[in-house]
Design a protein around this motif. Structure first.
Motif, PDB file in Angstrom:
ATOM      1  N   ALA A  50       0.828  -1.206   0.000  1.00 16.18           N
ATOM      2  CA  ALA A  50       0.000   0.000   0.000  1.00 16.18           C
ATOM      3  C   ALA A  50       0.862   1.255   0.000  1.00 16.18           C
ATOM      4  O   ALA A  50       0.519   2.252  -0.649  1.00 16.18           O
ATOM      5  N   THR A  51       1.982   1.205   0.686  1.00 22.54           N
ATOM      6  CA  THR A  51       2.912   2.338   0.683  1.00 22.54           C
ATOM      7  C   THR A  51       3.419   2.609  -0.726  1.00 22.54           C
ATOM      8  O   THR A  51       3.485   3.770  -1.161  1.00 22.54           O
ATOM      9  N   GLN A  53       1.908   1.658  -3.577  1.00 23.83           N
ATOM     10  CA  GLN A  53       0.772   2.080  -4.395  1.00 23.83           C
ATOM     11  C   GLN A  53       0.403   3.540  -4.109  1.00 23.83           C
ATOM     12  O   GLN A  53       0.016   4.284  -5.008  1.00 23.83           O
ATOM     13  N   ASP A  54       0.552   3.946  -2.855  1.00 22.87           N
ATOM     14  CA  ASP A  54       0.272   5.336  -2.492  1.00 22.87           C
ATOM     15  C   ASP A  54       1.260   6.283  -3.172  1.00 22.87           C
ATOM     16  O   ASP A  54       0.879   7.369  -3.620  1.00 22.87           O
ATOM     17  N   LYS A  55       2.513   5.871  -3.285  1.00 21.68           N
ATOM     18  CA  LYS A  55       3.512   6.685  -3.988  1.00 21.68           C
ATOM     19  C   LYS A  55       3.141   6.819  -5.467  1.00 21.68           C
ATOM     20  O   LYS A  55       3.248   7.907  -6.047  1.00 21.68           O
ATOM     21  N   LEU A  57       0.144   6.554  -6.718  1.00 23.08           N
ATOM     22  CA  LEU A  57      -1.045   7.407  -6.765  1.00 23.08           C
ATOM     23  C   LEU A  57      -0.667   8.876  -6.653  1.00 23.08           C
ATOM     24  O   LEU A  57      -1.144   9.710  -7.432  1.00 23.08           O
ATOM     25  N   THR A  58       0.183   9.198  -5.711  1.00 26.50           N
ATOM     26  CA  THR A  58       0.586  10.597  -5.503  1.00 26.50           C
ATOM     27  C   THR A  58       1.273  11.161  -6.743  1.00 26.50           C
ATOM     28  O   THR A  58       0.944  12.272  -7.196  1.00 26.50           O
ATOM     29  N   VAL A  84     -10.349  10.244  -0.451  1.00 24.39           N
ATOM     30  CA  VAL A  84      -9.520  10.069   0.754  1.00 24.39           C
ATOM     31  C   VAL A  84     -10.413   9.909   1.984  1.00 24.39           C
ATOM     32  O   VAL A  84     -10.164   9.048   2.834  1.00 24.39           O
ATOM     33  N   TYR A 111      -7.584  -1.160   2.084  1.00 26.77           N
ATOM     34  CA  TYR A 111      -6.775   0.041   1.852  1.00 26.77           C
ATOM     35  C   TYR A 111      -5.876  -0.151   0.633  1.00 26.77           C
ATOM     36  O   TYR A 111      -5.797   0.722  -0.238  1.00 26.77           O
ATOM     37  N   THR A 115      -6.548   1.815  -2.901  1.00 23.44           N
ATOM     38  CA  THR A 115      -5.478   2.735  -3.299  1.00 23.44           C
ATOM     39  C   THR A 115      -4.927   2.357  -4.668  1.00 23.44           C
ATOM     40  O   THR A 115      -4.724   3.226  -5.525  1.00 23.44           O
ATOM     41  N   ALA A 119      -5.031   4.602  -8.051  1.00 27.22           N
ATOM     42  CA  ALA A 119      -3.796   4.910  -8.787  1.00 27.22           C
ATOM     43  C   ALA A 119      -3.965   4.537 -10.264  1.00 27.22           C
ATOM     44  O   ALA A 119      -3.589   5.317 -11.145  1.00 27.22           O
TER      45      ALA A 119
END
Length: 127
Positions: A50-51, A53-55, A57-58, A84, A111, A115, A119
């Motif tokens: 998830a970390t 995938q969050d990168k 996405l950002t 969010v 999550y 996420t 993304a």
């Protein structure tokens, strides 16, 4: 009657989501899940992925925002804020659903999936 409405809505959204995006997880995640048997091990794998995938996405969100102007930019910002908020609330709900150890697995899996899906949605708008 309510059951029929629920079923119709469920099928509509399930079909939409099935065609919306293909979720791609890293090879590290797949490898991490192999031979993991405890809830805490599975949760750790999901959190690590998830970390990542969050990168993604950002980065994708920032790239898309830079290509938009006016109402498009405002609409994406509002959409992302709502996304969010839902992510946070649903993850919290799932983490406390039964009081058991499976709650952490369910919450972290949700999550991660949600996420990664977002993304991919954002990336598809860039391409």
């Amino acid at each position: 009657m309510h059951y029929e409405k629920f079923l119709a809505l469920f099928l509509l959204f399930s079909t939409f989501n099935a065609y919306a995006v293909d979720i791609h997880f890293s090879n590290k995640y797949t490898t991490c899940l192999k031979n993991k048997i405890s809830d805490s091990e599975i949760t750790d794998c999901s959190i690590k992925e998830a970390t990542q995938q969050d990168k993604i996405l950002t980065q994708s969100y920032q790239k898309l925002m830079s290509s938009l102007s006016g109402n498009q930019k405002s609409n994406l910002l509002n959409s992302q804020r709502a996304w969010v908020k839902y992510l946070e609330l649903e993850t919290k709900r799932l983490s406390e659903a039964t009081g058991g150890t499976a709650d952490a697995v369910n919450a972290s899996s949700f999550y991660l999936d949600f996420t990664a899906q977002r993304a991919n949605e954002i990336q598809s708008e860039i391409n």
